[in-house]
Write a protein that holds these residues in place. Structure first.
Motif, PDB file in Angstrom:
ATOM      1  N   ILE A 225       0.848  -1.204   0.000  1.00 20.63           N
ATOM      2  CA  ILE A 225       0.000   0.000   0.000  1.00 20.63           C
ATOM      3  C   ILE A 225       0.884   1.255   0.000  1.00 20.63           C
ATOM      4  O   ILE A 225       0.593   2.232  -0.694  1.00 20.63           O
ATOM      5  CB  ILE A 225      -0.939   0.016   1.238  1.00 20.63           C
ATOM      6  N   THR A 229       0.631   4.094  -2.899  1.00 21.68           N
ATOM      7  CA  THR A 229       0.298   5.495  -2.619  1.00 21.68           C
ATOM      8  C   THR A 229       1.411   6.417  -3.112  1.00 21.68           C
ATOM      9  O   THR A 229       1.143   7.451  -3.726  1.00 21.68           O
ATOM     10  CB  THR A 229       0.115   5.707  -1.096  1.00 21.68           C
ATOM     11  N   GLN A 233       0.988   9.330  -6.043  1.00 24.31           N
ATOM     12  CA  GLN A 233       1.183  10.751  -5.740  1.00 24.31           C
ATOM     13  C   GLN A 233       2.333  11.350  -6.552  1.00 24.31           C
ATOM     14  O   GLN A 233       2.211  12.455  -7.073  1.00 24.31           O
ATOM     15  CB  GLN A 233       1.457  10.937  -4.249  1.00 24.31           C
ATOM     16  N   PHE A 253      -6.153  17.473   1.354  1.00 25.57           N
ATOM     17  CA  PHE A 253      -7.355  16.846   1.908  1.00 25.57           C
ATOM     18  C   PHE A 253      -7.770  17.565   3.199  1.00 25.57           C
ATOM     19  O   PHE A 253      -7.011  18.353   3.763  1.00 25.57           O
ATOM     20  CB  PHE A 253      -7.120  15.359   2.172  1.00 25.57           C
TER      21      PHE A 253
ATOM     22  N   ALA B  70      -6.298  12.231  11.508  1.00 22.64           N
ATOM     23  CA  ALA B  70      -6.420  12.216  10.043  1.00 22.64           C
ATOM     24  C   ALA B  70      -5.961  10.873   9.474  1.00 22.64           C
ATOM     25  O   ALA B  70      -6.548  10.366   8.524  1.00 22.64           O
ATOM     26  CB  ALA B  70      -5.590  13.336   9.436  1.00 22.64           C
ATOM     27  N   VAL B 161       4.537  13.705  -2.477  1.00 22.60           N
ATOM     28  CA  VAL B 161       4.062  12.577  -1.663  1.00 22.60           C
ATOM     29  C   VAL B 161       3.783  13.058  -0.238  1.00 22.60           C
ATOM     30  O   VAL B 161       4.689  13.479   0.477  1.00 22.60           O
ATOM     31  CB  VAL B 161       5.086  11.423  -1.643  1.00 22.60           C
ATOM     32  N   SER B 162       2.512  13.009   0.136  1.00 20.56           N
ATOM     33  CA  SER B 162       2.106  13.462   1.476  1.00 20.56           C
ATOM     34  C   SER B 162       2.345  12.349   2.494  1.00 20.56           C
ATOM     35  O   SER B 162       1.860  11.229   2.338  1.00 20.56           O
ATOM     36  CB  SER B 162       0.621  13.841   1.439  1.00 20.56           C
ATOM     37  N   THR B 164       1.234  12.219   5.603  1.00 21.13           N
ATOM     38  CA  THR B 164      -0.005  11.904   6.321  1.00 21.13           C
ATOM     39  C   THR B 164      -0.906  11.000   5.476  1.00 21.13           C
ATOM     40  O   THR B 164      -1.452  10.011   5.971  1.00 21.13           O
ATOM     41  CB  THR B 164      -0.744  13.207   6.700  1.00 21.13           C
ATOM     42  N   LEU B 165      -1.024  11.345   4.192  1.00 19.77           N
ATOM     43  CA  LEU B 165      -1.871  10.558   3.298  1.00 19.77           C
ATOM     44  C   LEU B 165      -1.319   9.140   3.128  1.00 19.77           C
ATOM     45  O   LEU B 165      -2.066   8.166   3.061  1.00 19.77           O
ATOM     46  CB  LEU B 165      -1.937  11.255   1.934  1.00 19.77           C
ATOM     47  N   ASN B 166       0.003   9.052   3.105  1.00 16.98           N
ATOM     48  CA  ASN B 166       0.647   7.753   2.986  1.00 16.98           C
ATOM     49  C   ASN B 166       0.315   6.861   4.183  1.00 16.98           C
ATOM     50  O   ASN B 166      -0.067   5.705   4.038  1.00 16.98           O
ATOM     51  CB  ASN B 166       2.158   7.967   2.927  1.00 16.98           C
ATOM     52  N   ASN B 169      -3.473   5.808   4.122  1.00 17.01           N
ATOM     53  CA  ASN B 169      -3.800   4.702   3.207  1.00 17.01           C
ATOM     54  C   ASN B 169      -3.315   3.367   3.756  1.00 17.01           C
ATOM     55  O   ASN B 169      -4.005   2.351   3.670  1.00 17.01           O
ATOM     56  CB  ASN B 169      -3.169   4.948   1.837  1.00 17.01           C
ATOM     57  N   GLU B 170      -2.112   3.405   4.323  1.00 15.28           N
ATOM     58  CA  GLU B 170      -1.522   2.173   4.831  1.00 15.28           C
ATOM     59  C   GLU B 170      -2.302   1.647   6.044  1.00 15.28           C
ATOM     60  O   GLU B 170      -2.648   0.472   6.122  1.00 15.28           O
ATOM     61  CB  GLU B 170      -0.083   2.474   5.235  1.00 15.28           C
ATOM     62  N   TYR B 171      -2.594   2.532   6.986  1.00 17.36           N
ATOM     63  CA  TYR B 171      -3.230   2.101   8.238  1.00 17.36           C
ATOM     64  C   TYR B 171      -4.698   1.714   8.033  1.00 17.36           C
ATOM     65  O   TYR B 171      -5.173   0.749   8.620  1.00 17.36           O
ATOM     66  CB  TYR B 171      -3.123   3.187   9.314  1.00 17.36           C
ATOM     67  N   ALA B 173      -5.991   0.529   5.346  1.00 13.46           N
ATOM     68  CA  ALA B 173      -6.000  -0.781   4.667  1.00 13.46           C
ATOM     69  C   ALA B 173      -5.728  -1.889   5.690  1.00 13.46           C
ATOM     70  O   ALA B 173      -6.374  -2.941   5.664  1.00 13.46           O
ATOM     71  CB  ALA B 173      -4.948  -0.813   3.561  1.00 13.46           C
ATOM     72  N   GLN B 176      -8.727  -2.834   7.923  1.00 15.20           N
ATOM     73  CA  GLN B 176      -9.841  -3.578   7.322  1.00 15.20           C
ATOM     74  C   GLN B 176      -9.855  -5.030   7.808  1.00 15.20           C
ATOM     75  O   GLN B 176     -10.910  -5.647   7.896  1.00 15.20           O
ATOM     76  CB  GLN B 176      -9.715  -3.561   5.793  1.00 15.20           C
TER      77      GLN B 176
END
Lengths: 261, 207
Positions: A225, A229, A233, A253, B70, B161-162, B164-166, B169-171, B173, B176
């Motif tokens: 993942i 990502t 990006q 965001f 976030a 490449v953010s 926080t966003l990285n 997405n990882e966490y 996922a 789940q």
């Protein structure tokens, strides 16, 4: 040549069968389905296997190679190889800049190629960089994007080469056929030039990325993942190099201020 | 006439405040980086002391709570206050230890600041900068929020490449198929591994 053609056909058939077998089934639960669509990764089962394979290739081939390469070559030699690799890619960037209608950029690329091929001794020295003649990198994936193939395409991992998506993989395949090196020079020379281009490109890419890849594998809870990502990006930034608003959209965001902790 | 005077005065006041704020976010990041370079990266003290000092700067200058929230996205609402605290602590510990592992990589890189742009959300801006590394300029964008007169970092975006966003997405996922306790345990394991790597590197240098 006949054998190469047959191998090519076999390879494409193999990839096709693999993808059909490896497509993820969309979930029926609405929330899970929404997440599934947002991920835009219908080939996830195949992609995960290919990513694991690539991490292993990195661990057992690319990393030891890069360490040996750094051990035997001093920094100035590495810089020369990197400059030569960049220089020999300029005709490919030039064609893509023209195909994208970016005349100013194509002139910059031509200027850079001409300066480094002459004053820079066949591209070994980045004289153009020292003279502040900078030029962007261009590829056919970007050309397809500029021609209107804007919608995000499914994530796709290429064995040995790494993360990509359907548009950029198409770009890579077509890119083989639009390299001017393949047309301008006569037969034996062009083959040597192309081999030189791909070998130096491979060395420089491994040198630039193998350590990063190792860090991602070591420091991520789910390296697959994390890599997906990062690829998306950084590719979005590349495709919108001149459009800062489009770049910003990818990381601007909502931090959800209103809700209490 | 009086109205016009008040309007002009208001305009100048607001322009002044806006400019002051604009300068302050950049100044805040610039001062923070200079402090970390001077008092952590280039000072001759033990790795443990460096990590301790770095942690002090980060606790003050980074809004870990907002980032943690976030990062967990929809899962934040589903966990208990104790789990939230545990996650924030584990996340912060992991980020600090991971960064500490890279202290040795600093060799005089310069940070140049260019501009500020508004970001989505109240009092948030992006501070644009470049870091020179291996004679290449790497684009680094700092997302900063001003709250009650205090500035704090919310995100760092490196070459688009953010961070926080990285993590998000990882966490998300991971969550789940796992619980928040599993995630906290993984983060603790990562922090320990990073600390081990630091110790190993130190040992290698001694030998």
């Amino acid at each position: 040549m006949v054998i190469i053609k047959k191998l090519r056909h076999l390879f494409f058939c193999f990839i096709g069968c693999l993808l059909l077998a490896a497509c993820a089934t969309p979930p029926t639960d609405p929330i899970a389905l929404e997440q599934f669509n947002a991920n835009n990764d219908p080939f996830e089962p195949y992609n995960r296997v290919a990513t694991d394979f690539n991490f292993k290739v990195n661990r057992y081939i690319y990393r030891p190679f890069d360490e040996a390469y750094r051990f035997v070559t001093p920094e100035p030699v590495r810089n020369c190889i990197s400059n030569a690799s960049s220089n020999i890619s300029q005709p490919y960037y030039f064609v893509n800049a023209v195909l994208q209608g970016e005349l100013e950029e194509s002139a910059q690329i031509f200027g850079r190629f001409f300066t480094n091929s002459t004053l820079g001794v066949f591209g070994l020295f980045d004289v153009a960089g020292a003279l502040d003649i900078e030029a962007p990198q261009k590829d056919f994936g970007e050309t397809l994007y500029k021609w209107g193939w804007k919608q995000p395409t499914p994530y796709f991992v290429i064995p040995f080469l790494g993360p990509s998506d359907i548009r950029d993989t198409t770009g890579r395949v077509v890119g083989f056929f639009v390299d001017p090196l393949d047309y301008v020079f006569p037969r034996p020379e062009r083959r040597y030039l192309l081999i030189f281009r791909y070998i130096t490109m491979g060395i420089v890419t491994v040198d630039n990325l193998s350590e990063l890849l190792e860090n991602i594998e070591k420091n991520s809870i789910d390296p697959y993942i994390a890599l997906r990502t990062m690829y998306r990006q950084s590719r979005a930034k590349f495709l919108n190099a001149k459009d800062i608003d489009a770049q910003t959209e990818n990381y601007n965001f909502d931090f959800d201020d209103e809700e209490e902790f | 006439m009086k109205k016009i005077f008040v309007l002009i005065l208001t305009f100048f006041c607001f322009t002044h405040i806006a400019m002051a704020q604009e300068k302050s976010a950049t100044t805040f990041v610039n001062t923070l980086i200079n402090n970390i370079i001077e008092n952590v990266l280039t000072v001759n003290i033990s790795k443990e002391e460096k990590t301790k000092r770095f942690e002090e700067y980060i606790s003050d200058a980074v809004d870990t709570q907002a980032i943690a929230k976030a990062v967990l996205a929809q899962y934040w609402r589903t966990i208990s206050p104790k789990e939230k605290d545990d996650f924030v602590d584990a996340f912060k510990e992991m980020a600090i230890k991971m960064t500490a592992e890279r202290f040795d990589m600093y060799n005089g890189q310069e940070v140049k600041f260019f501009s500020e742009r508004p970001a989505q959300g109240k009092n948030q801006v992006f501070v644009d900068s470049t870091v020179n590394h291996d004679s290449k300029d790497i684009q680094v964008v700092w997302r900063v929020r001003e709250k009650d007169g205090k500035y704090q970092i919310l995100d760092i975006i490196i070459e688009g490449v953010s961070m926080t966003l990285n993590y998000r997405n990882e966490y998300t996922a991971f969550l789940q198929n796992h619980t928040i306790q599993d995630l906290i345990a993984e983060l603790k394991k990562q922090a320990e591994n990073a600390a081990d790597t630091v110790a190993k590197k130190k040992e290698e240098k001694k030998n």
